[in-house]
Scaffold this active site. Structure first.
Site, short mmCIF file in Angstrom:
data_model
loop_
_atom_site.label_atom_id
_atom_site.label_comp_id
_atom_site.label_asym_id
_atom_site.label_seq_id
_atom_site.Cartn_x
_atom_site.Cartn_y
_atom_site.Cartn_z
N GLU A 191 0.80 -1.23 0.00
CA GLU A 191 0.00 0.00 0.00
C GLU A 191 0.84 1.29 0.00
OE1 GLU A 191 -2.89 -0.15 3.17
OE2 GLU A 191 -3.84 -1.95 2.37
N GLU A 246 -5.09 -8.61 0.53
CA GLU A 246 -5.71 -8.31 1.83
C GLU A 246 -7.20 -8.13 1.62
OE1 GLU A 246 -4.32 -4.93 4.14
OE2 GLU A 246 -2.24 -5.53 3.85
O1 IFM Z 1 -3.87 -3.09 9.15
C1 IFM Z 1 -3.88 -2.56 7.86
C2 IFM Z 1 -2.70 -3.08 7.06
O2 IFM Z 1 -1.50 -2.79 7.70
C3 IFM Z 1 -2.68 -2.46 5.69
N1 IFM Z 1 -3.96 -2.59 5.04
C4 IFM Z 1 -5.14 -2.22 5.77
C5 IFM Z 1 -5.14 -2.91 7.13
C6 IFM Z 1 -6.41 -2.51 7.92
O3 IFM Z 1 -6.43 -1.14 8.14
#
Ligand code: IFM
Length: 458
Positions: free
Chosen positions: A171, A369
């Site tokens: 990200e 994710e």
């Molecule tokens: O916890 C975070 C992660 O580190 C990166 N993506 C989003 C998740 C939830 O906010």
């Protein structure tokens, strides 16, 4: 009968579909004294930065309890574990001297995963920049991209014989926006649009790391970018223009250069490069797949009138009035404990939209994710969320989108950045109150996913 038992079984995913769970180093490892300092250590030491006043000094103490965690992953029945390597654990000063103890930890973790029959999927950067590099300008400096490629080579040299699937960055959009534009994540800079060099240098770091990993023999490399559909608040030209702008920031600023080798219109001129075409060639170094982190769609409208344009709270963020857009509430949908709307079908929309936007240029996709924050061990709402999103993902497969894997965020509750321990994303509950045990308790969602994965294999 629990609500989850009454659900329709999930549709069948392809036999070779990759199932996994994700975590990141700073959020779970702890053992802060056994590594070099990171930018997050400095940030969380400042009172008021983290909403519950906590730090990740201990977190889940995964550094010392990784065997127990790997056993939980094995029991869950997933094929892969996405974790991140802490750059300051491997190179305490960011560059130069390698920490033998730091590298040994990842070596042991990878061995443990392999012995459990779980593929290790390391992410090289999940926001924990070594403080020594941050103090010299961090991602605002081009040098950091070069240092990152050196670090990538060190890690690949040690675990590349067993870790086959690699993620360069996690990200970069959030790291740019939250860390450098709005200042709500480390390093806490509030540069607004002057944060754009951070985006360029991370992209460059990605491309250089892809080359370093390939030189070390890696053949399965991707990146994890966050994306979500952007919905204009209305059909008015003002709202659609604001939504388009937001869409460029979230969905195209990183994806276009990576996939097409060019920035969206008007952006390249703003980037710090002597030779932008040469940089874009590095950035677009071919990857084997493209990772998408998905949580929610966003409804976006034009800035609100001055009288109402004081900083607004949105999804846990405080937004300054000078932004050229304002997120709006998505009504009529359940929300997570974070206040994020739950709209599973928007995952299908996102994936088919990516396919339509990038066509043949789009590499195979992996959901790196997806998950939600909810309190409680009998977390039926997490089951609803995952069930809904997996069905939406399956619909995208039926519509011909090439998605090869899905990773739940997260294996266990952890340090949720500026929220501290208040937002729980885990399939496994961690008792942060009892630091002597940090007891792990699998939630209802863990049992549900294990059963769902068994059914997939049957
Ligand atoms: O916890 C975070 C992660 O580190 C990166 N993506 C989003 C998740 C939830 O906010």
């Amino acid at each position: 009968m629990a609500a989850s038992d009454a659900r329709e079984p999930l549709p069948q995913f392809p036999r070779d579909f990759l199932w996994g769970v994700s975590t990141s180093a700073h959020q779970i490892e702890g053992a802060v004294d056994e590594r070099g300092p990171s930018v997050w250590d400095a940030f969380t030491a400042v009172p008021g930065r983290v909403k519950d006043g906590t730090t990740a000094a201990v977190a889940c103490d995964h550094y010392h309890r990784y065997r127990e965690d790997v056993a939980l992953i094995r029991e869950l029945g997933v094929g892969a574990y996405r974790f991140s390597v802490s750059w300051p654990r491997v190179l305490p000063g960011g560059a130069g001297e390698v920490s033998a103890a730091g590298l040994d930890f990842y070596d042991r973790l990878v061995d443990e995963l392999c012995a459990a029959g779980v593929s290790p999927v390391p992410t090289l950067f999940h926001w924990d920049t070594p403080l020594a590099l941050a103090d010299e300008g961090g991602w605002l400096r081009r040098d950091t991209a070069e240092r990152f490629a050196e670090y990538a080579a060190v890690v690949a040299g040690r675990i590349g014989d067993r870790a086959k699937k690699w993620i360069t960055l996690n990200e970069p959009a959030e790291h740019t926006l939250l860390g450098h534009a709005l200042g709500q994540h480390a390093p806490g800079e509030q540069l607004m649009f002057d944060a754009l060099p951070v985006a360029h240098h991370q992209l460059l770091a990605h491309g250089l790391a892809v080359r370093a990993l390939r030189a070390a023999g890696a053949t399965d490399i991707g990146i994890a970018n966050s994306h979500g559909p952007t919905w204009p608040a209305s059909a008015s030209p003002e709202d659609t223009e604001a939504a388009d702008f937001y869409d460029v920031l979230l969905n195209r600023l990183f994806a276009d250069p990576l996939i097409l080798g060019r920035y969206p219109e008007g952006i390249a001129e703003l980037m710090p490069a002597d030779d932008i075409d040469a940089d874009l060639k590095v950035i677009a170094e071919p990857v084997d797949w493209y990772g998408i982190n998905f949580y929610q769609p966003t409804k976006v409208g034009a800035p609100l009138p001055a009288a109402t344009a004081a900083p607004t709270e949105f999804s846990g963020l405080t937004l300054p009035p000078e932004l050229p857009f304002t997120p709006r509430e998505i009504e009529g949908r359940p929300v997570t404990d974070f206040g994020w709307p739950v709209v599973p079908e928007s995952l299908t929309e996102l994936l088919t939209g990516f396919r339509d936007r990038y066509g043949d240029r789009l590499p195979p996709l992996v959901i790196t994710e997806n998950g939600c924050s909810y309190e409680g061990i009998d977390d039926q709402r997490r089951i609803d969320y995952l069930d809904g999103h997996l069905r939406a993902l399956h619909r995208a497969l039926e519509e011909g989108v090439d998605v090869r894997g899905y990773f739940v965020w997260s294996l266990m509750d952890n340090f949720e950045w500026a929220e501290g321990y208040r937002q729980r994303f885990g399939l496994v509950h961690v008792d942060f109150e009892d630091t002597a045990t940090l007891e792990r308790t699998p939630k209802a969602s863990y049992a549900w996913l294990r059963a769902a994965l068994r059914a997939q294999r049957a």
